[in-house]
Scaffold this motif. Structure first.
Motif, PDB file in Angstrom:
ATOM      1  N   GLU A  16       0.719  -1.020   0.165  1.00 54.93           N
ATOM      2  CA  GLU A  16       0.171   0.180  -0.087  1.00 54.93           C
ATOM      3  C   GLU A  16       0.603   0.895   0.007  1.00 54.93           C
ATOM      4  O   GLU A  16       0.043   2.071   0.528  1.00 54.93           O
ATOM      5  CB  GLU A  16      -0.362  -0.009   1.510  1.00 54.93           C
ATOM      6  CG  GLU A  16      -2.019  -0.437   1.425  1.00 54.93           C
ATOM      7  CD  GLU A  16      -2.519  -1.403   2.273  1.00 54.93           C
ATOM      8  OE1 GLU A  16      -2.662  -1.028   3.709  1.00 54.93           O
ATOM      9  OE2 GLU A  16      -3.495  -0.641   2.089  1.00 54.93           O
ATOM     10  N   GLN A  61       2.574   2.758  -2.066  1.00 57.05           N
ATOM     11  CA  GLN A  61       2.524   2.931  -3.601  1.00 57.05           C
ATOM     12  C   GLN A  61       1.024   3.666  -4.021  1.00 57.05           C
ATOM     13  O   GLN A  61       1.016   4.375  -4.238  1.00 57.05           O
ATOM     14  CB  GLN A  61       2.939   2.328  -4.195  1.00 57.05           C
ATOM     15  CG  GLN A  61       4.991   1.650  -4.488  1.00 57.05           C
ATOM     16  CD  GLN A  61       5.312   2.744  -4.423  1.00 57.05           C
ATOM     17  OE1 GLN A  61       5.453   3.781  -4.282  1.00 57.05           O
ATOM     18  NE2 GLN A  61       6.206   2.077  -3.386  1.00 57.05           N
ATOM     19  N   THR A  62       0.050   3.278  -3.177  1.00 61.22           N
ATOM     20  CA  THR A  62      -1.150   3.266  -3.212  1.00 61.22           C
ATOM     21  C   THR A  62      -2.085   4.085  -2.130  1.00 61.22           C
ATOM     22  O   THR A  62      -1.258   4.471  -0.272  1.00 61.22           O
ATOM     23  CB  THR A  62      -2.097   2.832  -3.675  1.00 61.22           C
ATOM     24  OG1 THR A  62      -1.484   1.752  -3.020  1.00 61.22           O
ATOM     25  CG2 THR A  62      -1.244   1.849  -5.256  1.00 61.22           C
ATOM     26  N   GLY A  63      -2.909   5.257  -1.928  1.00 65.12           N
ATOM     27  CA  GLY A  63      -3.606   5.450  -0.761  1.00 65.12           C
ATOM     28  C   GLY A  63      -2.797   6.521  -0.828  1.00 65.12           C
ATOM     29  O   GLY A  63      -1.906   7.086  -0.734  1.00 65.12           O
ATOM     30  N   GLU A  64      -3.586   7.286   0.549  1.00 62.96           N
ATOM     31  CA  GLU A  64      -2.528   7.553   1.437  1.00 62.96           C
ATOM     32  C   GLU A  64      -2.930   7.748   2.966  1.00 62.96           C
ATOM     33  O   GLU A  64      -4.490   7.277   3.392  1.00 62.96           O
ATOM     34  CB  GLU A  64      -3.677   9.978   0.683  1.00 62.96           C
ATOM     35  CG  GLU A  64      -5.242   9.691   1.343  1.00 62.96           C
ATOM     36  CD  GLU A  64      -5.840  10.652   0.972  1.00 62.96           C
ATOM     37  OE1 GLU A  64      -5.161  12.107   0.173  1.00 62.96           O
ATOM     38  OE2 GLU A  64      -6.357  10.985   1.663  1.00 62.96           O
ATOM     39  N   ARG A 123      -4.551   3.702   6.218  1.00 65.35           N
ATOM     40  CA  ARG A 123      -3.565   2.726   5.910  1.00 65.35           C
ATOM     41  C   ARG A 123      -2.372   1.973   7.272  1.00 65.35           C
ATOM     42  O   ARG A 123      -1.377   1.617   6.761  1.00 65.35           O
ATOM     43  CB  ARG A 123      -3.072   3.823   5.449  1.00 65.35           C
ATOM     44  CG  ARG A 123      -3.523   3.482   3.542  1.00 65.35           C
ATOM     45  CD  ARG A 123      -2.185   3.652   2.879  1.00 65.35           C
ATOM     46  NE  ARG A 123      -1.000   4.871   2.843  1.00 65.35           N
ATOM     47  CZ  ARG A 123       0.323   5.751   2.360  1.00 65.35           C
ATOM     48  NH1 ARG A 123       0.242   4.742   1.465  1.00 65.35           N
ATOM     49  NH2 ARG A 123       0.717   6.877   2.437  1.00 65.35           N
TER      50      ARG A 123
END
Ligand code: ADP
Ligand code: MG
Length: 239
Positions: A92, A94-97, A173
């Motif tokens: 994760e 590289q993705t999401g915040e 996250r």
């Protein structure tokens, strides 16, 4: 086994839990990247402290920890180093915040100290750190969190909740949670906020709780927020 017992005895260390990773007596044994070891050595640390020797390998093995050791024993790095490794392992990343590593601290001053310690080691991986706490502008902190996001967030419980309410960040996250100075968070009356934050983080997270003392009320909270923890205490604390 006899040797292991002797190492722990020499470190005045008490460990409980099943399948506990062995302590590492040198930085080179943690399995860290060369860049991180170089950075640690550059900061003038020649040997891990007692709590670091045991808590780091246990945290790297993915286990929850209840760590009890007096002030000044190097607890901050004991959770920051494994947190960095954990974050770098997350698909994760590289993705999401929103943060992947979240650290709760009782005061503005402590949040600031953890922030400084986290920043100096996070640099090796290009990970971004932010700190939020009461007594400073919410708008400034809001702006710091929003653009591009961060991977590590340190904060006092009340201000962290405010930031989530303002949608400056979220805990979706978060998979590595640290409760630092749990006894002081209790003394300052943050138990409800701490519980509320823990309840809003995915249950399959890794949780590390550190405290300088270990009264019954802290133990109760510790047992509730961790899963099959390894308990590590150094010296004559919290027995
Ligand atoms: P605690 O959280 O247990 O009170 P800190 O993490 O604040 O302790 O560490 C106390 C001091 O020791 C800090 O200045 C920190 O930079 C330093 N320190 C941490 N680990 C080491 C080490 N392995 N060798 C030397 N100094 C260290
Ligand atoms: Mg500390």
């Amino acid at each position: 086994e006899e040797k292991l017992r002797q190492i722990r005895k020499d470190l005045d260390m008490h460990v409980s839990g099943v399948d506990v990773a062995k302590p590492c007596i040198a930085f080179a044994h943690f399995g860290f990247d060369e860049a991180l070891v170089d950075n640690i050595v550059k900061h003038g640390y020649s040997e891990p402290t007692a709590i670091q020797k045991q808590a780091v390998p246990v945290a790297l093995s993915g286990r929850d920890i209840i760590g009890i050791a007096k002030t000044g024993s190097g607890k901050t790095a004991a959770f920051i180093w494994p947190m960095l490794i954990h974050i770098m392992d997350q698909p994760e990343l590289q993705t999401g915040e929103g943060p992947i590593g979240l650290i709760l601290a009782p005061t503005r001053e402590l949040a600031g100290q953890i922030y400084t310690e986290a920043k100096k080691f996070a640099k090796c991986y290009g990970l971004r750190v932010a700190a939020v706490y009461g007594g400073a502008s919410k708008m400034d902190q809001f702006k710091e969190l929003r653009p591009g996001g961060i991977e590590i967030l340190v904060g006092t419980p009340g201000r962290l909740i405010d930031m989530v309410k303002m949608k400056a960040t979220n805990f979706r996250r978060v998979s590595f949670l640290v409760l630092d100075e749990a006894d002081r968070m209790f003394d300052l009356g943050f138990e409800p906020q701490v519980r509320s934050i823990c309840d809003n983080i995915r249950p399959d997270r890794q949780t590390l709780l550190f405290s300088a003392t270990f009264p019954k009320k802290v133990e109760r909270l510790a047992r509730e927020v961790t899963t099959a923890p390894v308990r590590i205490s150094i010296g004559n604390v919290g027995q």
